[in-house]
Design an enzyme around this catalytic site. Sequence first.
Site, PDB file in Angstrom:
ATOM      1  N   ARG A   1      -8.230  40.634  32.152  1.00  0.00           N
ATOM      2  CA  ARG A   1      -9.466  40.452  33.324  1.00  0.00           C
ATOM      3  C   ARG A   1      -9.316  39.295  34.043  1.00  0.00           C
ATOM      4  O   ARG A   1      -8.806  38.284  34.287  1.00  0.00           O
ATOM      5  CB  ARG A   1     -10.642  40.201  32.299  1.00  0.00           C
ATOM      6  CG  ARG A   1     -11.222  41.310  31.662  1.00  0.00           C
ATOM      7  CD  ARG A   1     -12.264  41.063  30.709  1.00  0.00           C
ATOM      8  NE  ARG A   1     -12.668  41.683  30.047  1.00  0.00           N
ATOM      9  CZ  ARG A   1     -13.302  41.808  28.378  1.00  0.00           C
ATOM     10  NH1 ARG A   1     -14.549  40.764  28.013  1.00  0.00           N
ATOM     11  NH2 ARG A   1     -13.454  42.995  27.587  1.00  0.00           N
TER      12      ARG A   1
ATOM     13  N   ASP B   1     -11.823  36.439  36.727  1.00  0.00           N
ATOM     14  CA  ASP B   1     -13.007  36.412  36.916  1.00  0.00           C
ATOM     15  C   ASP B   1     -13.451  36.241  38.866  1.00  0.00           C
ATOM     16  O   ASP B   1     -12.158  36.783  39.562  1.00  0.00           O
ATOM     17  CB  ASP B   1     -12.851  34.628  37.516  1.00  0.00           C
ATOM     18  CG  ASP B   1     -13.158  33.658  36.109  1.00  0.00           C
ATOM     19  OD1 ASP B   1     -13.652  34.871  35.349  1.00  0.00           O
ATOM     20  OD2 ASP B   1     -12.587  33.160  35.945  1.00  0.00           O
TER      21      ASP B   1
ATOM     22  N   TYR C   1       0.226  33.590  34.720  1.00  0.00           N
ATOM     23  CA  TYR C   1      -0.801  33.307  36.411  1.00  0.00           C
ATOM     24  C   TYR C   1       0.190  31.706  37.231  1.00  0.00           C
ATOM     25  O   TYR C   1       0.949  31.289  36.705  1.00  0.00           O
ATOM     26  CB  TYR C   1      -2.644  32.393  35.513  1.00  0.00           C
ATOM     27  CG  TYR C   1      -3.027  33.489  35.324  1.00  0.00           C
ATOM     28  CD1 TYR C   1      -3.698  34.011  35.798  1.00  0.00           C
ATOM     29  CD2 TYR C   1      -2.613  33.417  34.025  1.00  0.00           C
ATOM     30  CE1 TYR C   1      -4.386  35.087  35.808  1.00  0.00           C
ATOM     31  CE2 TYR C   1      -3.319  34.620  33.192  1.00  0.00           C
ATOM     32  CZ  TYR C   1      -4.602  35.127  33.531  1.00  0.00           C
ATOM     33  OH  TYR C   1      -6.002  36.508  33.391  1.00  0.00           O
TER      34      TYR C   1
ATOM     35  N   ARG D   1      -8.091  27.376  34.801  1.00  0.00           N
ATOM     36  CA  ARG D   1      -8.474  26.880  35.890  1.00  0.00           C
ATOM     37  C   ARG D   1      -9.030  25.660  35.054  1.00  0.00           C
ATOM     38  O   ARG D   1      -8.787  24.722  36.251  1.00  0.00           O
ATOM     39  CB  ARG D   1      -9.711  27.474  36.240  1.00  0.00           C
ATOM     40  CG  ARG D   1      -9.496  29.023  37.567  1.00  0.00           C
ATOM     41  CD  ARG D   1     -10.859  29.841  37.498  1.00  0.00           C
ATOM     42  NE  ARG D   1     -11.771  29.017  37.426  1.00  0.00           N
ATOM     43  CZ  ARG D   1     -13.458  29.787  37.774  1.00  0.00           C
ATOM     44  NH1 ARG D   1     -13.027  30.568  37.409  1.00  0.00           N
ATOM     45  NH2 ARG D   1     -14.195  29.035  38.881  1.00  0.00           N
TER      46      ARG D   1
END
Length: 251
Positions: free
Chosen positions: A50, A52, A111, A202
């Site tokens: 998923r 954001d 990522y 993050r």
Amino acid sequence: MTRFALTIEFDGTPFQGFQRQKHGPSVQQAIEEALHRITGEDTGVHSAGRTDTGVHALAMRAHVDVAKDLTPFRLMEALNAQLRPQPIAVLACEEVPDDWHARFSCTGRRYLYRILNRRAPTTFLRDRVWQVAPKLDVDAMHSAAQVLVGRHDFTTFRSVGCQAKDPVKTLDRLGVEQVETPFGREIHIHAEARSFLHHQVRSMVGCLKFVGVGTWDEARLATALEARDRQELGLNAPPYGLYFVEAVYPD
């Protein structure tokens, strides 16, 4: 019924993340609606991860089950035609076994976080990078990042709304490097793990920014990790600098 694996690139700016949401458009919704127009079927899209609101993807993996007789190439071409002009592209499509699952067969996720480290306002890279004006100490950031590598309780770095049952994760890599681009100095932060908590990348990037400007040091980052307390978090980096790069599967 044929199961197809899709490799998807998308600009997350106009979407409320990959997963369907009640309060706004999502990448999943766009692809499912495109599939319905192509096949007439109500087909669910299952993704490797998923994202954001505002987070991008270079190669998100997903799978769909389709009854209509289609070759992978025809399905890919049809999806791209139906998805225009939305910023979503199917880069590859292939048939996979019925027991292959984009999420549960995935053994690793990678990522990239991009920081544009310059004072002048950004124009071309708006909503693509996090702009930080003060010069960042890349060596200090990379050294401190190694404190987070390995198996830890990442409660400090998880969202209060995280639905994961266990805050313990194994972070395989957290590397920080400087990259010179036509737009200026960028700091790239690479994160790799089997899975991540909600907001984990993050949150780690936000704390590393504090290290880069000298507000925190390596010991302060270690203290935040060991506290296992969200209140010890320094900063949650904005979503628009984050990219889902790759989902890893066994050969």
